[in-house]
Each structure stands twice: as structure tokens, then as C-alpha cells.
Design a protein around this motif. Structure first.
Motif, PDB file in Angstrom:
ATOM      1  N   ALA A   1      -3.290  61.330 -42.101  1.00 21.19           N
ATOM      2  CA  ALA A   1      -3.973  61.275 -41.034  1.00 21.19           C
ATOM      3  C   ALA A   1      -4.824  60.193 -40.595  1.00 21.19           C
ATOM      4  O   ALA A   1      -4.866  59.582 -39.603  1.00 21.19           O
ATOM      5  CB  ALA A   1      -4.911  62.478 -41.032  1.00 21.19           C
TER       6      ALA A   1
ATOM      7  N   ALA B   1     -13.413  62.108 -30.173  1.00 25.95           N
ATOM      8  CA  ALA B   1     -12.732  62.041 -31.388  1.00 25.95           C
ATOM      9  C   ALA B   1     -11.026  61.724 -30.996  1.00 25.95           C
ATOM     10  O   ALA B   1     -10.834  61.856 -29.961  1.00 25.95           O
ATOM     11  CB  ALA B   1     -12.609  63.215 -32.165  1.00 25.95           C
ATOM     12  N   SER B   2     -10.444  60.993 -31.842  1.00 20.71           N
ATOM     13  CA  SER B   2      -8.988  60.808 -31.726  1.00 20.71           C
ATOM     14  C   SER B   2      -8.223  61.479 -32.521  1.00 20.71           C
ATOM     15  O   SER B   2      -6.914  61.350 -31.994  1.00 20.71           O
ATOM     16  CB  SER B   2      -8.928  59.144 -32.191  1.00 20.71           C
ATOM     17  OG  SER B   2      -9.790  58.415 -31.447  1.00 20.71           O
ATOM     18  N   GLY B   3      -8.581  62.250 -33.231  1.00 15.73           N
ATOM     19  CA  GLY B   3      -7.395  63.045 -34.131  1.00 15.73           C
ATOM     20  C   GLY B   3      -8.254  64.158 -34.778  1.00 15.73           C
ATOM     21  O   GLY B   3      -9.367  64.618 -34.824  1.00 15.73           O
ATOM     22  N   PHE B   4      -7.208  65.114 -35.122  1.00 12.45           N
ATOM     23  CA  PHE B   4      -7.555  66.198 -35.727  1.00 12.45           C
ATOM     24  C   PHE B   4      -6.973  66.723 -36.907  1.00 12.45           C
ATOM     25  O   PHE B   4      -5.721  66.701 -37.041  1.00 12.45           O
ATOM     26  CB  PHE B   4      -7.542  67.595 -34.695  1.00 12.45           C
ATOM     27  CG  PHE B   4      -8.111  68.846 -35.101  1.00 12.45           C
ATOM     28  CD1 PHE B   4      -9.409  69.205 -34.663  1.00 12.45           C
ATOM     29  CD2 PHE B   4      -7.488  69.828 -35.914  1.00 12.45           C
ATOM     30  CE1 PHE B   4      -9.909  70.329 -34.852  1.00 12.45           C
ATOM     31  CE2 PHE B   4      -8.229  70.679 -36.334  1.00 12.45           C
ATOM     32  CZ  PHE B   4      -9.243  71.321 -35.679  1.00 12.45           C
ATOM     33  N   LEU B   5      -7.451  66.976 -38.077  1.00 12.58           N
ATOM     34  CA  LEU B   5      -7.133  67.313 -39.579  1.00 12.58           C
ATOM     35  C   LEU B   5      -7.509  68.770 -39.815  1.00 12.58           C
ATOM     36  O   LEU B   5      -8.608  69.174 -39.805  1.00 12.58           O
ATOM     37  CB  LEU B   5      -7.234  66.428 -40.380  1.00 12.58           C
ATOM     38  CG  LEU B   5      -6.520  66.714 -41.797  1.00 12.58           C
ATOM     39  CD1 LEU B   5      -5.131  66.576 -41.754  1.00 12.58           C
ATOM     40  CD2 LEU B   5      -7.255  65.744 -42.802  1.00 12.58           C
TER      41      LEU B   5
ATOM     42  N   GLY C   1     -11.782  72.480 -30.686  1.00 10.17           N
ATOM     43  CA  GLY C   1     -11.247  71.127 -31.345  1.00 10.17           C
ATOM     44  C   GLY C   1     -10.962  70.113 -30.064  1.00 10.17           C
ATOM     45  O   GLY C   1     -11.068  69.087 -30.267  1.00 10.17           O
TER      46      GLY C   1
ATOM     47  N   LEU D   1     -12.162  66.505 -29.230  1.00  4.52           N
ATOM     48  CA  LEU D   1     -11.383  65.177 -28.753  1.00  4.52           C
ATOM     49  C   LEU D   1     -11.918  64.688 -27.432  1.00  4.52           C
ATOM     50  O   LEU D   1     -11.737  63.674 -27.074  1.00  4.52           O
ATOM     51  CB  LEU D   1      -9.913  65.589 -28.881  1.00  4.52           C
ATOM     52  CG  LEU D   1      -9.366  65.142 -30.274  1.00  4.52           C
ATOM     53  CD1 LEU D   1      -9.191  66.516 -31.288  1.00  4.52           C
ATOM     54  CD2 LEU D   1      -8.197  64.597 -30.177  1.00  4.52           C
TER      55      LEU D   1
ATOM     56  N   LEU E   1     -13.198  55.248 -34.641  1.00  6.78           N
ATOM     57  CA  LEU E   1     -12.401  56.262 -34.445  1.00  6.78           C
ATOM     58  C   LEU E   1     -12.749  57.493 -35.480  1.00  6.78           C
ATOM     59  O   LEU E   1     -12.959  57.199 -36.498  1.00  6.78           O
ATOM     60  CB  LEU E   1     -11.006  55.716 -35.368  1.00  6.78           C
ATOM     61  CG  LEU E   1     -10.197  54.283 -34.463  1.00  6.78           C
ATOM     62  CD1 LEU E   1      -9.590  53.736 -35.384  1.00  6.78           C
ATOM     63  CD2 LEU E   1      -9.666  55.057 -33.450  1.00  6.78           C
TER      64      LEU E   1
ATOM     65  N   LEU F   1     -12.010  61.017 -37.000  1.00  6.00           N
ATOM     66  CA  LEU F   1     -11.060  62.168 -37.076  1.00  6.00           C
ATOM     67  C   LEU F   1     -12.037  63.474 -37.641  1.00  6.00           C
ATOM     68  O   LEU F   1     -12.634  63.611 -38.301  1.00  6.00           O
ATOM     69  CB  LEU F   1     -10.346  61.892 -38.586  1.00  6.00           C
ATOM     70  CG  LEU F   1      -9.174  62.710 -38.994  1.00  6.00           C
ATOM     71  CD1 LEU F   1      -8.084  62.785 -38.063  1.00  6.00           C
ATOM     72  CD2 LEU F   1      -8.871  62.457 -40.407  1.00  6.00           C
TER      73      LEU F   1
ATOM     74  N   GLU G   1      -2.308  57.302 -39.526  1.00  9.66           N
ATOM     75  CA  GLU G   1      -2.053  57.434 -38.306  1.00  9.66           C
ATOM     76  C   GLU G   1      -3.455  57.098 -37.251  1.00  9.66           C
ATOM     77  O   GLU G   1      -2.914  56.550 -36.075  1.00  9.66           O
ATOM     78  CB  GLU G   1      -1.864  59.097 -38.101  1.00  9.66           C
ATOM     79  CG  GLU G   1      -1.056  59.237 -36.823  1.00  9.66           C
ATOM     80  CD  GLU G   1       0.056  58.794 -36.472  1.00  9.66           C
ATOM     81  OE1 GLU G   1       0.700  58.523 -37.250  1.00  9.66           O
ATOM     82  OE2 GLU G   1       0.328  58.373 -35.231  1.00  9.66           O
ATOM     83  N   LEU G   2      -4.309  57.483 -37.841  1.00  7.98           N
ATOM     84  CA  LEU G   2      -5.678  57.049 -36.911  1.00  7.98           C
ATOM     85  C   LEU G   2      -5.848  55.945 -36.660  1.00  7.98           C
ATOM     86  O   LEU G   2      -6.426  55.533 -35.553  1.00  7.98           O
ATOM     87  CB  LEU G   2      -6.804  57.763 -37.575  1.00  7.98           C
ATOM     88  CG  LEU G   2      -8.215  57.768 -36.906  1.00  7.98           C
ATOM     89  CD1 LEU G   2      -7.941  58.931 -35.866  1.00  7.98           C
ATOM     90  CD2 LEU G   2      -9.095  58.014 -37.798  1.00  7.98           C
TER      91      LEU G   2
END
Lengths: 123, 699
Positions: free
Chosen positions: A113, A97-101, A89, A93, A76, A78, A116-117
Motif C-alpha cells: 500500500a 486522503a489518497s488511499g485506504f488500507l 472511508g 478520501l 500523501l 493512507l 502504491e501510495l
């Protein structure tokens, strides 16, 4: 306990993530300053979660994400980045990648975050 | 597993009932038909009994009348066969058992149960048993035919037969009729059952149909109601609402507001990219497609990709029917629609946020304006009135010159370029002075003016029309400068501004102001600097020199910080203290001449960069560059179009600074020298001869 790796060329961001994460759930097993180092450390520690900067010397974040995702499709990632370009960005993904902060972030935002991830791992 | 038929339960129960009914009717049918076919055998055999009773009598009479042994044997054989068959069948009818059919097969007969049948059988039995008793001895001993007892037995049997033969026939007939009646009643019952079965099936069918139709109608009306409600919502809601499928096409249901927001007529099945085409940039459109694709990927966390939405706030250009474009600010929101754990659609909401944006912009503008006015007021209150007056008078003089320049006729491109350069130099001075007085708004305005001029200077072809836009800009600057003049005058009469505290020695004003200015320039550039000033209090200056010197000092300080002093990081690497120094000195020489020097401990002038830039800008050619001596290189710095800094900002970078400085110095009859060592620093020295001073001050 999830194993976490922090990848960022900024010392300030690295220590901020170290300080802010929920230490009951995450165990920081590796801290890398650039993509090349991250790849090396990844092989050794096999973290479950990676926080990844995009602009770094040597191997940059985009390339590093693609490589990590090939080694371990379950990892996972981030992305933690100051957004100058949403397309980059999105590419991150797409690369795995699974998420963006978004930088700058508060400690609370980072914790949320990460929750959530990894939320699906705790159901 | 638990079966759940839901709304289909009724119909399934009905169909099951129907099948059960059919099955039981069929079963009854089979059973009764089987019975009827058995009864038919009974009727048939009962009929045969009638015939057998008569054949028996006939054989008996044949036997009696037989003349020959052959005839007797024949009659005897028939009699014995008939008696056995009759007797056997009668027993089978009475108590159930096997007998032979007409074809000679064994057939099972059930005992007759009907009262009439039984009675006939009982009566037949009563008649038959004595008859059989008479017949049996006859048959057993037929071979002994001819003796006296045989004749007597035969006679006895014939007599009994004659007496009872018709009764026996009648009884067998009664049995036959009874069996026929039984079979007929069974057939009737079968028909009844079939009729009832069919009727029930028809009834069931109607019940099913009625029930099902009612259910169908009910659910239809529910669907219609739901559709109506959806329609009402979609027609009324203010946002644009629609669903995107995996291929990013718009679904059939969308809100009416969407059409208004996007100025479209029909959207069903339209690709989202097509919708965005022409109203947002290609880049945003492509990014949006990538973003939506991410939303359909269940591995991506919806809450963690919101920042990547390129359409969260986007300016669009909507084509209007009259061919023009309406500019709007829209906000697109995207959320996943998950059904049974699968992402089936993305719900898109579109809001027209133009009003909010406009309001926010207005608020921001009002805030900026308020801050600027406050800044202006506090600047005026804090600053030295003389300095402000100098600024104002210099500015108005410059504006007048610019006006004159704008009116001056020009013919060739070069003349236009010269014109632009001269105006540029004047505006640049104005900018420098405004910045020194912390009148940042004025500095910014002047900077915009410069950018316009810079554009002109770079054009390949220039005409008078190109200068028309400058007038508007100039008027704006004049109006603003007049505002400040008005303010200064008002405050002056109120005794509030620095104007009331005019220092007797006008030179002392400069230091704190310059220090502050230096700090601000340094801060904007991310640098640290210490300004050292000396000599200004010791040198009595004529009024005219004062303003000019202020302008020049400000420009030189700014140049020193912008071009000379390095960032703290660079300075550390060069093993210098992080804080740079700018040393400003004013010296009065014995001969009455005045010398202004501004020295910094920065990086010095990069001669190669100066040459490269000059070649790059076409100011000299590459071959000439090779043979330039140090002095010639330094001379390049005074060229109106040279700047070695790659970025242009409020503080420096257009290279006109040095050009403007030299112009001012020359106007005062002075000269400028530059000394610079790479890595160590640069010193600018301005010399003003005594006699010119005297003339100017006398004037």
C-alpha cells in the motif's frame, strides 16, 4: 527517503506499521496517538506520507485529514481503518486522503500500500 | 518537431503537387504573356518601319519638288526625323536597343532572332546603309540649299530611293510578318501549356479523389468491422459491461447481459444513480456515487480504494414484469479508463454472483450443520446420561406446558401478555439447560424463540393469531429435542454414551460440567471466571430435586457471570484480581432443609439502575420509585420484564431469569433471597424446606 508520520490510537497498530514499513524508503519522523497530536507534530516535521486511523480520541481522523490536506495539499495520506462504514472511508478520501488500507492488514499488504501510495514519486 | 501526417500524407502530397503545377503554369503564363506583349510592340514598330520607308521617300520627293525655301525646310525636317527614326529602329531590331514609340516614349527592343527576320534585316541593312550614306550629307547641309552639289546629292538620293524603295518596303513587310508569326507561335505555345496544365490538374484531381475515396472506404470498412466485433463481444459476454462518464451517465455501448441482469430495456444515457434507484439501498447508492467520484480523481490511488466499493457484493431487488421482485446478489467492479494520461471513463463490470453466494451459503450451512451434529454427538458422548435425560424429560414437560398455554383461551391483552411471559419463562429455562449441556444449537434456537416472544410482549395489541407463529417454532424445538432423544437411545443401546456409566452418586456429575459451562459463558462475555462448587457430594438429593437444582444452578451461574462478574479490565480498575469467582454451595441443614447459594465477587447490583429500568419499562412510576426500600428494590429483580443489561444475548439480558428461578423455587415450596453490596458481589440463596422435600421425594 520519504518522511513518514504514523497516526493511530492503538499501540499495536503503531508498532506494526513501524515494524513493517520499508525502512530504505521511509523514515518514520513522528508517531501520534490522536488527531490533536498529529496536527502538532505535522507542523514540526512536515512528513511526506501519513498513515491515519479514523476513530481516535480528541480530533478524529476525518477532521485531521481535512486539516492536514489544507496545510499541505501534496501530503500523501493512507487511511488505515477497520471498515464498518464505507461512506466514512469515502469521506476520508474526499477530505484529502489518497488511499485506504483495511484493518486487519498483513505486513506485506502495508508495504504494498505504501509503495502504491508513493509510486508516482519514483518514476 | 517532426511532422507526421499519418494517413493524410497521400492527400497532402497530391494537393502540394497540384499547387506546384498551378504555380508553374501561372509562371509560364506570365512569362510568355510578357514576351507576347513585347512582341506586339515589335510588330507594331516593324509595321511603322514600313510606313517610315514610304514617308522617307515621300519627303525626299517633296524636297526635290520644293519651290520655296519654306517648302524645302518643311520637307527637310520631315525627312531628317523619319530617317533618324527609321535608322534607329532598324538598329534596335538588328542588335537590340532603344527607340521611340509612336507616342514618343523610349522603348527597348530585343534583337530579332528568327532566321527569316534576321535575313530580312540583313538585306534591309545592305540596302539601307548606302541609302543612309546618300541621305546624311543631304540632311546635314540642307541650310546650304541651292548650290550645285546639293542638287546633285539630292538627285543621287532620289535616284537610289526610287530604285530601292519598294524593296525596302517589302523587306520591312517581311520583318513585320515574321514578327507576327513569332508572336503567334508563342501564343500557340501558351495555349498548349495551359491546356497541358489544366489536363494535369484534372488528372491529379481524379487521382486524389480515387485514392482518397479508396482510403475512406477502407477505413470505413475497418471501422465497421471493429464495430461489428465490439457488438459481438458485447452481445455474448456474460458480465454486464458499460462505461460511465464523469457525470456518471451510462455510455451508448453496453453488453446485452447487463439488460438481463438488471431487468432493463434501455440504458443509454441513464444516470448510474437512477439505475441503482430502488434496487439497492439509498445508502449504498449514495456511497457508490461518492466512490465513483473518487475514481475520477487522479490523486486517489485506484489500487488503494478498492475496499471502499460498496457494490462489490450487494443484494439487489429487481422488479419483475409481473410486479414481484427477484432477489439477486451482484458484484460491481469499477476500473479507470485512462487515455493520454487522463481519466476519461470508468469501466463498470456487473456479475450475477447469486449462484456463488447460494453455493457458499449452502456450504457454510452444511459445514455448520456438520459441526453441530458432531458437537451434538460429542456432547452426548461426553455428558452424563442422567443429565441428558433430565434435560430431555424437562424439555418435553416444558413443551407440553407451552402447548397447553398456547391452547388456553385468552381474552384481554393482559391475559395474552401473561401467556407470553409464562411461555418465555419455560423457554428461558430450556435455553439455560441446553447451554449448560453445551447444546448450543438448541440454545440458539431457544434464543430466537425468545426474541419472537419478546416482540409479542412489546406489542400494544395482542390476539390469538399472533401466537400462531410460535407453534412452528415450538415444533422445530420439539423435533430437535426428539432427535437428540433418538440419538441418546441409540447410543445407549450401543453402550457408547455416558448413559452406560451412570454414577451411583448422581450429584458428582455436576462439577466439571458446570465449570465448562461457566468458562464458556465467561468467554462469550470476554470475562474470566473460576467456579467453585461444594456440598453436592455430601447432600443426598431426591431425584425430583436433582433436575430442578441443576436448572436453578445453571441459571444462577449464568446470571452471576453475565450480570455480576466484571470484565478483567474493569476488575483491575477496581483493584480486584482479573479472574472473578463464583462460589456454588449446597448445604443440608440439620432440620432436613436444603440451601443452595450462588455467590459472586462481582460488581453487585446497581440499585439505581434497577429502579431506572423499572421506571423506564413502566413497571413502577417515578414517584413510587422514590419511596422504595431495599427489599422492594430487590423484589423488582424478580419481575418478568426487568433486565438491566442493555444488550440481549444467548446468555442473559431479558430479566426473565430471576422470574423463572422464583417460579421454579416456589413450585418446590422454597424461597429466594438476595444479598448484594455494590462493588463487592452478590449472593443468591435458595431455601427448600424439609417437609416439601420429603413430600416430593415420596411422590
Amino acid at each position: 527517503m520519504l518522511k513518514m508520520m504514523i497516526v493511530d490510537d492503538s499501540n499495536i497498530i503503531r508498532s506494526k506499521i513501524c515494524r513493517a514499513h520499508d525502512s530504505e524508503r521511509f523514515d518514520v519522523v513522528a508517531i501520534a496517538c490522536d488527531g490533536a497530536e498529529a496536527l502538532r507534530m505535522f507542523h514540526e516535521c512536515r512528513p511526506d506520507v501519513v498513515t491515519m486511523d479514523l476513530t481516535m480520541p480528541n480530533v478524529d481522523g476525518l477532521e485531521c485529514i481535512a486539516k492536514l490536506a489544507r496545510i499541505d495539499p501534496e501530503v500523501l495520506i493512507l487511511v488505515v481503518s477497520a471498515l464498518s462504514d464505507q461512506a466514512t472511508g469515502i469521506e476520508a478520501l474526499e477530505n484529502g486522503a489518497s488511499g485506504f488500507l483495511l484493518k486487519p492488514f498483513s505486513e506485506e499488504q502495508l508495504r504494498e500500500a505504501l509503495d502504491e501510495l508513493t509510486e508516482h514519486l519514483y518514476d | 518537431m517532426k511532422l507526421d501526417f499519418g494517413k493524410y500524407r497521400g492527400i497532402i502530397v497530391s494537393v502540394a503537387l497540384f499547387l506546384l503545377l498551378d504555380a508553374s503554369v501561372l509562371l509560364m503564363n506570365f512569362y510568355i504573356s510578357f514576351e507576347i506583349s513585347e512582341d506586339a510592340v515589335g510588330v507594331n514598330l516593324a509595321g511603322r518601319q514600313r510606313m517610315l520607308s514610304q514617308r522617307m521617300m515621300k519627303s525626299l520627293l517633296d524636297l526635290d519638288a520644293a519651290d520655296s525655301v519654306e517648302q524645302r525646310q518643311l520637307a527637310m525636317a520631315e525627312l531628317s526625323q523619319t530617317v533618324a527614326l527609321f535608322d534607329n529602329t532598324l538598329r534596335a531590331f538588328a542588335s537590340g536597343g532603344e527607340t521611340l514609340s509612336a507616342e514618343g516614349h523610349g522603348v527597348m527592343l530585343g534583337a530579332v532572332n528568327s532566321p527569316a527576320g534576321r535575313q530580312a534585316l540583313e538585306e534591309a541593312k545592305t540596302l539601307w546603309l548606302p541609302f543612309l550614306q546618300r541621305l546624311d550629307p543631304l540632311i546635314d547641309r540642307h541650310s546650304l540649299g541651292g548650290d550645285a552639289s546639293y542638287a546633285a546629292r539630292l538627285h543621287n538620293a532620289v535616284a537610289y530611293g526610287r530604285a530601292n524603295n519598294l524593296t525596302l518596303l517589302r523587306l520591312m513587310n517581311a520583318l513585320t510578318v515574321d514578327l507576327e508569326n513569332v508572336a503567334a507561335s508563342k501564343a500557340k505555345r501558351l495555349r498548349l501549356i495551359q491546356t497541358v496544365g489544366i489536363s494535369l490538374a484534372v488528372l491529379n484531381f481524379f487521382i486524389i479523389m480515387f485514392h482518397f475515396l479508396r482510403q475512406l472506404r477502407e477505413s470505413d470498412s475497418k471501422i465497421e468491422l471493429a464495430r461489428q466485433e465490439t457488438r459481438e463481444i458485447l452481445d455474448t459476454v456474460n458480465e454486464g459491461l458499460f462505461l460511465l462518464d464523469r457525470d456518471q451517465h451510462i455510455g451508448s455501448q453496453y453488453s446485452h447481459a447487463l439488460l438481463n441482469i438488471l431487468g432493463q430495456r434501455e440504458l443509454e444515457g441513464v444516470a448510474f444513480a437512477e439505475l441503482l434507484d430502488g434496487i439497492v439501498s439509498d445508502r449504498d447508492r449514495n456511497t457508490a456515487a461518492g466512490f465513483i467520484k473518487l475514481l475520477f480523481d487522479p490523486r486517489k490511488k485506484q489500487k488503494l480504494i478498492g475496499d471502499l466499493n460498496p457494490l462489490r457484493q450487494v443484494e439487489v431487488h429487481i422488479p419483475q414484469p409481473d410486479g414481484s421482485f427477484a432477489n439477486k446478489h451482484l458484484s460491481f467492479g469499477f476500473s479507470r479508463v485512462v487515455i493520454d494520461g487522463e481519466i476519461v471513463h470508468v469501466l463498470v463490470t456487473v456479475q450475477d454472483i447469486s449462484r456463488q453466494i447460494k453455493l457458499a451459503d449452502e456450504l457454510e450451512a452444511a459445514k455448520v450443520q456438520g459441526e453441530e451434529q458432531l458437537e451434538l454427538l460429542s456432547t452426548i458422548l461426553q455428558s452424563n446420561g442422567d443429565l441428558l435425560r433430565h434435560f430431555l424429560s424437562n424439555s418435553f414437560a416444558s413443551f407440553q406446558k407451552i402447548n397447553g398455554l398456547l391452547k388456553q383461551p385468552a381474552k384481554t391483552h393482559q391475559q395474552y401478555i401473561d401467556k407470553a411471559n409464562q411461555i418465555f419463562a419455560l423457554i428461558h429455562n430450556y435455553k439455560g439447560e441446553a447451554a449448560a449441556l453445551e447444546l448450543h444449537r438448541f440454545a440458539r434456537q431457544a434464543h430466537q424463540f425468545e426474541e419472537l416472544l419478546d416482540g409479542l410482549r412489546r406489542s400494544a395489541e395482542l390476539s390469538g393469531n399472533d401466537f400462531l407463529g410460535l407453534v412452528v417454532h415450538l415444533n422445530k424445538l420439539i423435533a430437535q429435542t426428539e432427535t437428540i432423544q433418538g440419538l441418546v437411545e441409540k447410543l445407549g443401546t450401543l453402550g457408547l454414551s455416558g448413559t452406560s456409566q451412570v454414577a451411583s452418586s448422581s450429584a458428582t456429575y455436576a462439577y466439571p460440567h458446570w465449570s465448562l459451562f461457566a468458562e464458556q459463558v465467561a468467554e462469550r462475555q470476554g470475562k474470566e471466571v473460576e467456579l467453585l462448587c461444594s456440598g453436592f457430594n455430601d447432600v443426598p438429593l431426591p431425584k425430583t430435586m436433582e433436575a430442578a437444582l441443576n436448572t436453578l444452578t445453571v441459571q444462577l451461574i449464568r446470571n452471576a457471570i453475565s450480570h455480576g462478574i466484571e470484565t478483567p479490565e474493569q476488575r483491575r480498575l477496581a483493584q480486584k484480581p482479573p479472574r472473578g469467582e463464583v462460589d456454588v454451595r449446597l448445604l443440608a441443614r440439620a432440620d432436613g432443609s436444603i440451601q443452595l447459594s450462588v455467590e459472586d465477587d462481582g460488581d453487585g447490583i446497581d440499585r439505581q439502575a434497577v429502579i431506572d429500568t423499572a421506571v423506564d419499562r413502566g413497571l413502577i412510576d417515578g414517584a413510587a420509585a422514590e419511596s422504595l426500600d431495599s427489599k422492594a428494590i430487590m423484589n423488582l429483580i424478580f419481575h418478568p420484564q426487568l433486565s438491566t443489561r442493555s444488550e440481549v444475548d444467548e446468555d442473559a439480558g431479558r430479566g426473565v431469569g430471576m422470574h423463572a428461578i422464583r417460579e421454579v423455587v416456589r413450585e418446590l415450596g422454597g424461597r429466594v433471597t438476595i444479598q448484594s453490596r455494590r462493588g463487592r458481589g452478590t449472593r443468591f440463596q435458595l431455601f427448600f424446606p424439609a417437609e416439601i422435600n420429603a413430600v416430593k421425594s415420596a411422590a
